[in-house]
Design a protein around this motif. Structure first.
Motif, PDB file in Angstrom:
ATOM      1  N   PRO A  29      -2.705  12.394   3.220  1.00 43.13           N
ATOM      2  CA  PRO A  29      -3.667  12.137   2.144  1.00 43.13           C
ATOM      3  C   PRO A  29      -3.068  12.402   0.765  1.00 43.13           C
ATOM      4  CG  PRO A  29      -4.116  14.261   3.142  1.00 43.13           C
ATOM      5  CD  PRO A  29      -3.027  13.624   3.970  1.00 43.13           C
ATOM      6  N   LEU A  30      -3.686  11.807  -0.253  1.00 46.27           N
ATOM      7  CA  LEU A  30      -3.221  12.031  -1.618  1.00 46.27           C
ATOM      8  C   LEU A  30      -3.337  13.506  -1.960  1.00 46.27           C
ATOM      9  CD1 LEU A  30      -4.966   9.047  -3.463  1.00 46.27           C
ATOM     10  CD2 LEU A  30      -2.548   9.233  -2.857  1.00 46.27           C
ATOM     11  N   ALA A  31      -2.343  14.009  -2.641  1.00 44.62           N
ATOM     12  CA  ALA A  31      -2.357  15.420  -3.009  1.00 44.62           C
ATOM     13  C   ALA A  31      -1.743  15.602  -4.381  1.00 44.62           C
ATOM     14  CB  ALA A  31      -1.585  16.243  -1.973  1.00 44.62           C
TER      15      ALA A  31
ATOM     16  N   VAL B 282      -9.081  -8.837   1.833  1.00 44.92           N
ATOM     17  CA  VAL B 282      -9.887  -7.761   1.246  1.00 44.92           C
ATOM     18  C   VAL B 282     -10.071  -6.616   2.241  1.00 44.92           C
ATOM     19  CG1 VAL B 282     -12.189  -7.157   0.369  1.00 44.92           C
ATOM     20  CG2 VAL B 282     -11.067  -9.252  -0.397  1.00 44.92           C
ATOM     21  N   GLY B 283     -10.101  -6.956   3.526  1.00 41.09           N
ATOM     22  CA  GLY B 283     -10.275  -5.925   4.557  1.00 41.09           C
ATOM     23  C   GLY B 283      -9.044  -5.071   4.772  1.00 41.09           C
ATOM     24  N   THR B 284      -7.935  -5.438   4.129  1.00 41.23           N
ATOM     25  CA  THR B 284      -6.703  -4.657   4.304  1.00 41.23           C
ATOM     26  C   THR B 284      -6.484  -3.750   3.101  1.00 41.23           C
ATOM     27  OG1 THR B 284      -5.409  -6.542   3.466  1.00 41.23           O
ATOM     28  CG2 THR B 284      -5.613  -6.304   5.851  1.00 41.23           C
ATOM     29  N   ILE B 285      -5.634  -4.147   2.171  1.00 43.52           N
ATOM     30  CA  ILE B 285      -5.255  -3.234   1.083  1.00 43.52           C
ATOM     31  C   ILE B 285      -6.404  -2.861   0.139  1.00 43.52           C
ATOM     32  CG2 ILE B 285      -4.367  -5.022  -0.496  1.00 43.52           C
ATOM     33  CD1 ILE B 285      -2.072  -3.044  -1.155  1.00 43.52           C
ATOM     34  N   PRO B 286      -7.285  -3.775  -0.295  1.00 41.72           N
ATOM     35  CA  PRO B 286      -8.363  -3.338  -1.193  1.00 41.72           C
ATOM     36  C   PRO B 286      -9.301  -2.326  -0.525  1.00 41.72           C
ATOM     37  CG  PRO B 286      -8.083  -5.709  -1.305  1.00 41.72           C
ATOM     38  CD  PRO B 286      -7.306  -5.238  -0.112  1.00 41.72           C
ATOM     39  N   LYS B 287      -9.725  -2.618   0.684  1.00 40.79           N
ATOM     40  CA  LYS B 287     -10.654  -1.727   1.374  1.00 40.79           C
ATOM     41  C   LYS B 287     -10.019  -0.365   1.640  1.00 40.79           C
ATOM     42  CE  LYS B 287     -13.741  -1.563   5.384  1.00 40.79           C
ATOM     43  NZ  LYS B 287     -14.210  -2.295   6.588  1.00 40.79           N
ATOM     44  N   ARG B 288      -8.772  -0.377   2.085  1.00 36.28           N
ATOM     45  CA  ARG B 288      -8.089   0.883   2.379  1.00 36.28           C
ATOM     46  C   ARG B 288      -7.815   1.680   1.108  1.00 36.28           C
ATOM     47  NH1 ARG B 288      -2.147   1.665   5.184  1.00 36.28           N
ATOM     48  NH2 ARG B 288      -2.345   3.906   5.577  1.00 36.28           N
ATOM     49  N   ALA B 289      -7.469   0.983   0.035  1.00 38.31           N
ATOM     50  CA  ALA B 289      -7.203   1.653  -1.241  1.00 38.31           C
ATOM     51  C   ALA B 289      -8.461   2.344  -1.765  1.00 38.31           C
ATOM     52  CB  ALA B 289      -6.691   0.642  -2.264  1.00 38.31           C
ATOM     53  N   ILE B 290      -9.596   1.656  -1.681  1.00 37.43           N
ATOM     54  CA  ILE B 290     -10.855   2.235  -2.147  1.00 37.43           C
ATOM     55  C   ILE B 290     -11.228   3.456  -1.312  1.00 37.43           C
ATOM     56  CG2 ILE B 290     -13.353   1.825  -2.270  1.00 37.43           C
ATOM     57  CD1 ILE B 290     -12.662  -1.057  -3.169  1.00 37.43           C
ATOM     58  N   ALA B 291     -11.064   3.361  -0.008  1.00 39.36           N
ATOM     59  CA  ALA B 291     -11.391   4.494   0.870  1.00 39.36           C
ATOM     60  C   ALA B 291     -10.477   5.689   0.583  1.00 39.36           C
ATOM     61  CB  ALA B 291     -11.257   4.070   2.330  1.00 39.36           C
ATOM     62  N   THR B 292      -9.194   5.419   0.355  1.00 36.97           N
ATOM     63  CA  THR B 292      -8.219   6.486   0.118  1.00 36.97           C
ATOM     64  C   THR B 292      -8.496   7.235  -1.178  1.00 36.97           C
ATOM     65  OG1 THR B 292      -6.491   5.315   1.345  1.00 36.97           O
ATOM     66  CG2 THR B 292      -5.764   6.989  -0.225  1.00 36.97           C
TER      67      THR B 292
ATOM     68  N   PRO C  31     -19.890  12.441  -9.395  1.00 37.10           N
ATOM     69  CA  PRO C  31     -21.130  12.208  -8.653  1.00 37.10           C
ATOM     70  C   PRO C  31     -21.076  11.005  -7.712  1.00 37.10           C
ATOM     71  CG  PRO C  31     -21.367  11.471 -10.912  1.00 37.10           C
ATOM     72  CD  PRO C  31     -20.027  12.144 -10.822  1.00 37.10           C
ATOM     73  N   ASP C  32     -20.216  10.047  -7.991  1.00 41.20           N
ATOM     74  CA  ASP C  32     -20.132   8.835  -7.166  1.00 41.20           C
ATOM     75  C   ASP C  32     -18.662   8.450  -7.006  1.00 41.20           C
ATOM     76  OD1 ASP C  32     -20.336   6.369  -5.912  1.00 41.20           O
ATOM     77  OD2 ASP C  32     -22.092   5.756  -7.073  1.00 41.20           O
ATOM     78  N   PRO C  33     -17.967   9.053  -6.045  1.00 41.79           N
ATOM     79  CA  PRO C  33     -16.531   8.804  -5.872  1.00 41.79           C
ATOM     80  C   PRO C  33     -16.170   7.338  -5.662  1.00 41.79           C
ATOM     81  CG  PRO C  33     -17.191  10.722  -4.614  1.00 41.79           C
ATOM     82  CD  PRO C  33     -18.448  10.082  -5.115  1.00 41.79           C
ATOM     83  N   GLU C  34     -16.977   6.610  -4.890  1.00 44.63           N
ATOM     84  CA  GLU C  34     -16.642   5.213  -4.627  1.00 44.63           C
ATOM     85  C   GLU C  34     -16.753   4.359  -5.884  1.00 44.63           C
ATOM     86  OE1 GLU C  34     -17.865   1.301  -1.954  1.00 44.63           O
ATOM     87  OE2 GLU C  34     -18.854   3.218  -1.542  1.00 44.63           O
TER      88      GLU C  34
ATOM     89  N   PHE D 226       0.848  -1.200   0.000  1.00 48.05           N
ATOM     90  CA  PHE D 226       0.000   0.000   0.000  1.00 48.05           C
ATOM     91  C   PHE D 226       0.877   1.241   0.000  1.00 48.05           C
ATOM     92  CE2 PHE D 226      -2.292   3.469   1.927  1.00 48.05           C
ATOM     93  CZ  PHE D 226      -3.550   3.401   1.347  1.00 48.05           C
ATOM     94  N   GLN D 227       1.918   1.226   0.815  1.00 47.71           N
ATOM     95  CA  GLN D 227       2.836   2.361   0.891  1.00 47.71           C
ATOM     96  C   GLN D 227       3.524   2.597  -0.452  1.00 47.71           C
ATOM     97  OE1 GLN D 227       3.228   4.447   3.460  1.00 47.71           O
ATOM     98  NE2 GLN D 227       4.689   5.661   2.278  1.00 47.71           N
ATOM     99  N   ILE D 228       3.883   1.530  -1.134  1.00 49.87           N
ATOM    100  CA  ILE D 228       4.546   1.653  -2.433  1.00 49.87           C
ATOM    101  C   ILE D 228       3.618   2.323  -3.448  1.00 49.87           C
ATOM    102  CG2 ILE D 228       5.386   0.328  -4.420  1.00 49.87           C
ATOM    103  CD1 ILE D 228       6.473  -1.727  -2.401  1.00 49.87           C
ATOM    104  N   VAL D 229       2.350   1.916  -3.470  1.00 53.05           N
ATOM    105  CA  VAL D 229       1.407   2.423  -4.479  1.00 53.05           C
ATOM    106  C   VAL D 229       0.909   3.827  -4.156  1.00 53.05           C
ATOM    107  CG1 VAL D 229      -0.850   2.064  -5.572  1.00 53.05           C
ATOM    108  CG2 VAL D 229       0.664   0.111  -5.149  1.00 53.05           C
ATOM    109  N   PHE D 230       0.542   4.070  -2.890  1.00 51.25           N
ATOM    110  CA  PHE D 230      -0.111   5.332  -2.551  1.00 51.25           C
ATOM    111  C   PHE D 230       0.803   6.359  -1.907  1.00 51.25           C
ATOM    112  CE2 PHE D 230      -3.593   2.377  -3.042  1.00 51.25           C
ATOM    113  CZ  PHE D 230      -4.523   3.124  -3.750  1.00 51.25           C
TER     114      PHE D 230
END
Length: 201
Positions: free
Chosen positions: A81-83, A129-139, A153-156, A73-77
């Protein structure tokens, strides 16, 4: 001179030693075929040492999921927060995911393991799924929501389209060996995907 710090370092090093050994055994023998005896022998520790750090095999695998996904996750994001400007941010995420992650043999092997064991051990898949996928989607959803100029209109849903396309490409090409059957330049996908997401937002 305080004595606590060396003890903490020794404990951390021992934990990493166990996780490194566990990764080898899980990837070789699968979840069901992994025993604490095998992990202990590979890690060069006693079974009691493993149990003192991890409650049981599931606890050990959960810790491995946490370590593997946290690093990637750290490598990708990167920093949160993303800026930055949307096209630059999305391109960085996409290229990193397709190149750094797709070429990470240990991570690809770990994904194969989770998918392969998900039928018999669905709780492992849920933990993953509760780790990197869920956190990536939220971020990324939060990033889309904070950039009102995108008029999203629908960020998610937009996030799931973007990340889902990239993950699907990695799974098809790298996990399922699709690159030998239906090769495609990942950069081509990235350019069209970014164009699609930004224009539709």
């Amino acid at each position: 001179m305080p004595i606590e710090q060396p003890e903490i370092n020794v404990s951390h090093d021992k934990r990493e030693q166990i996780l490194n050994g566990a990764m080898q055994i899980f990837l070789t023998h699968g979840y069901a075929g992994t025993s604490m005896d095998r992990v202990a022998a590979t890690a060069g520790v006693s079974k009691q040492t493993i149990y003192s750090h991890f409650q049981d095999k599931q606890g050990l695998f959960t810790a491995l999921i946490d370590r593997v996904t946290r690093d990637r996750f750290q490598i990708v994001f990167g920093a949160l927060p993303l800026a930055g400007e949307p096209e630059r941010v999305l391109r960085k995420i996409a290229y990193t995911l397709l190149h750094a992650i797709a070429e990470d043999r240990e991570y690809i092997a770990f994904i194969r393991l989770v998918i392969g064991e998900s039928g018999r051990f669905p709780e492992l898949a849920r933990q993953f799924v509760g780790t990197i996928p869920k956190r990536a989607i939220a971020t990324l959803s939060q990033y889309f929501e904070s950039h009102r100029e995108l008029n999203c209109p629908d960020p998610e849903a937009t996030t799931r389209i973007f990340l889902g396309s990239l993950v699907s490409f990695v799974l098809m090409q790298n996990v399922l060996e699709g690159e030998t059957v239906m090769p495609m330049d990942g950069d081509r996908l990235v350019e069209r995907l970014i164009n699609l997401v930004l224009k539709s937002s």
